[in-house]
Design an enzyme around this catalytic site. Structure first.
Site, PDB file in Angstrom:
ATOM      1  N   CYS A  83     -16.130 -17.252 -77.640  1.00  0.00           N
ATOM      2  CA  CYS A  83     -15.044 -18.133 -78.092  1.00  0.00           C
ATOM      3  C   CYS A  83     -13.954 -17.358 -78.820  1.00  0.00           C
ATOM      4  CB  CYS A  83     -15.609 -19.217 -78.997  1.00  0.00           C
ATOM      5  SG  CYS A  83     -16.906 -20.164 -78.177  1.00  0.00           S
ATOM      6  N   LYS A 328     -10.978 -28.722 -83.127  1.00  0.00           N
ATOM      7  CA  LYS A 328     -11.551 -30.053 -83.239  1.00  0.00           C
ATOM      8  C   LYS A 328     -10.729 -31.112 -82.504  1.00  0.00           C
ATOM      9  CE  LYS A 328     -14.213 -33.243 -84.494  1.00  0.00           C
ATOM     10  NZ  LYS A 328     -13.766 -33.910 -83.258  1.00  0.00           N
ATOM     11  N   HIS A 332     -10.726 -26.880 -77.310  1.00  0.00           N
ATOM     12  CA  HIS A 332     -11.286 -25.532 -77.359  1.00  0.00           C
ATOM     13  C   HIS A 332     -11.622 -25.007 -75.956  1.00  0.00           C
ATOM     14  CE1 HIS A 332     -13.315 -22.038 -78.710  1.00  0.00           C
ATOM     15  NE2 HIS A 332     -14.512 -22.518 -78.933  1.00  0.00           N
TER      16      HIS A 332
END
Lengths: 384, 384
Positions: A83, A328, A332
């Site tokens: 990520c 959030k 993502h």
């Protein structure tokens, strides 16, 4: 060393996208090139970040993107750091421009996974953990971050409602971001009533799986000045690592790689946490944002929750965190996220952030990590 | 710019390996660290190259490797550029050391795919093509290189036996390499009688699918001198690109990215093709080695086959090509290959190549590309 600048930025909407991974990457890159006011042929190299190209049957994305931009002869490569891929790629591009290897480069982050379904995605994402110790034991990321959240609740004066406040704040910001995945106002009660994913984390404590692509043009200040577009300076860059498996760390409520990367970035920029006007941080789960803001030095350890309670991290607060909506709410797309954070900082510092503008901001910070923080990069930006 | 050096090198055997992708990468890296005579803590960062970590359920390999080496706090990342991943990663490490960001870094290439079977591997490898135009049309790599081979046969005075000679030569070299995957002497008749994979290419014209890992320590010359081990200098580095899909190129018998990368590397090193004593080139298929040696300037276009016929590229010839056995015999663990080529050059120039030593060599070149040459990097090395 050359002074490195961000000259242009572009993003697709984040969410469930229909186009191919190649197409969304080209779309974001064309936007960034247009925003920079340059021609594709002025780009010296392409830095692509992506994790699961296999999900859309396209790895070796670099040459496909460069070919579609009409500059097939330019070198390119893909960078993966789970990520945290976007910021790792941004850092490599930064190092190459700083060292004078290229005058201007394209940095493009991208991910396309939603079409494969939640089960596939959760399984594949677990390959980003230390699979020998974690993934194969069933410890996927919601579970690992739940362990961190539980440790935080045990160690400090915090409640599950405190975590929920992070989600509420970021959804409020995301409502003002037309590119955000989850444009939905939520309340603390909504978060508390949402399904438990891995106790104490509930569905609304978790960021969504998103598709999306974000691109920026990175260049020397000389190049930026000659091309006359709006640009911002990259003044600090740092990278760090942590034990790949959570079990290898001494503490669960701090992420060593964040501290290492932040220290380097602050040192290079010659600033400290108090000089940062706003930050885009890695809030894959609400607990992560709390830990991040402490590790970045904005608040003392254990005080991050009080800061959220007191609105210090809201858009009008002392140090706005994730004005874009963050992972959030903005979403993502894992290979794109780190580059998307830079797009937000560029938009904020060049007056393109519309209603979500952090007033008077001249210095922004991005913080993006991989897995539970096994890899991390921090960058600091200043307006000209 | 700092003078960049290779201080140590290590490799697993290439072939069908039983250990995990993490384990083989650590094994090669420990060998490289031992060979360099340094401690892991002296490594500033890790550059990993890998394409299909998903095949062994481990992506985000960097932190896993760094953690297993006892240096979890060090930054790391993975670089992918299809079969050219190793050299792309080597180039990034080179740029960072040259610019002074690190004194010493680990460059580790790795791949683990054979356990998934030929069908899976062929399918996944096709994701490295321009999948929209090639992979989904059934044009996987044997077919694409067969198109290049057919074009070469049509355009120049060449025969299928000429291609076969490349395989015979590389297998002869590989017999002297204890790390080689296919340690088997073959004849032109064996190649000609082997099963047709994609006409005119037969089984023995194709490199094998291999597992394997290769690592080197890259550092500044100051660091190398202080640590006293044997080292060689990296004097030239170049990267280039070509149209991702073969159909986008004007000619089928030349690879533009090779020419671009070679020109840059020769210029940086201040040498020309005639100054190179031996080269490790990307011979994924026999036709590729012919095209490579022409594009690198060792022979005129169309004359590469005559050179092989006349033994100019044999170990005792004018310009030995692939003394290691090349991808054809040493094997092709795609994420490792580009780093493995550097291991061979290090071994050759520091007297560690045993029976396959190229006598009197002081300058070596590596050439490694991705897909049908959509991405490529060339490096030049000189002994001290």
């Amino acid at each position: 060393m050359e002074q490195v600048c961000v000259l242009g930025a572009g993003s697709t909407k984040y969410g469930k996208l229909e186009d191919s991974i190649s197409d969304i990457t080209v779309q974001a890159s064309v936007d960034a090139i247009d925003s920079a006011g340059i021609e594709p042929r002025e780009i010296g190299a392409g830095y692509i970040s992506n994790v699961f190209g296999v999900a859309d049957k396209q790895v070796h994305l670099g040459p496909v993107i460069m070919s579609n931009l009409g500059i097939p002869e330019r070198p390119s490569l893909s960078i993966e750091s789970a990520c945290g891929s976007g910021s790792a790629s941004f850092r490599e591009a930064f190092a190459n421009v700083a060292a004078g290897f290229y005058d201007a480069v394209l940095v493009a982050g991208t991910e396309k996974v939603t079409h494969t379904g939640t089960e596939w995605t959760t399984t594949y994402f677990s390959y980003c953990s230390d699979f020998f110790y974690e993934g194969q034991a069933g410890a996927s990321f919601p579970g690992l971050f739940a362990s961190m959240a539980r440790a935080y609740l045990n160690e400090f004066k915090a409640t599950e409602e405190d975590f929920a406040r992070v989600a509420v704040k970021n959804h409020e910001n995301g409502l003002l971001n037309p590119k955000a995945h989850l444009q939905k106002k939520i309340t603390i009660d909504d978060v508390m009533a949402s399904a438990v994913v891995a106790s104490p984390l509930k569905l609304y404590d978790c960021c969504p799986f998103s598709d999306g692509a974000s691109s920026v043009i990175l260049c020397s200040e000389k190049f930026a000045k000659e091309h006359g577009g709006e640009y911002i300076r990259v003044t600090g860059s740092g990278r760090g690592g942590s034990s790949a498996a959570l079990q290898g760390r001494e503490q669960m409520t701090t992420i060593p790689s964040t501290r290492i990367a932040a220290e380097q970035a602050y040192k290079m920029a010659g600033v400290g946490p108090k000089d940062i006007d706003f930050a885009e941080v890695h809030d894959c789960f609400t607990i992560a944002e709390i830990v991040d803001t402490e590790d970045l030095g904005f608040f003392e350890k254990g005080k991050g929750v009080a800061a959220v309670r007191e609105d210090a991290t809201s858009r009008g607060g002392e140090i706005p965190i994730n004005p874009s909506g963050g992972l959030k709410s903005k979403g993502h797309p894992i290979g794109a996220t780190g580059v998307g954070q830079v797009v937000e900082v560029y938009d904020q510092l060049t007056g393109k952030a519309g209603q979500r503008t952090v007033k008077g901001a001249t210095t922004g910070l991005t913080h993006n990590f991989g897995a539970t923080g096994a890899s991390c990069a921090v960058h600091i930006f200043q307006s000209v």
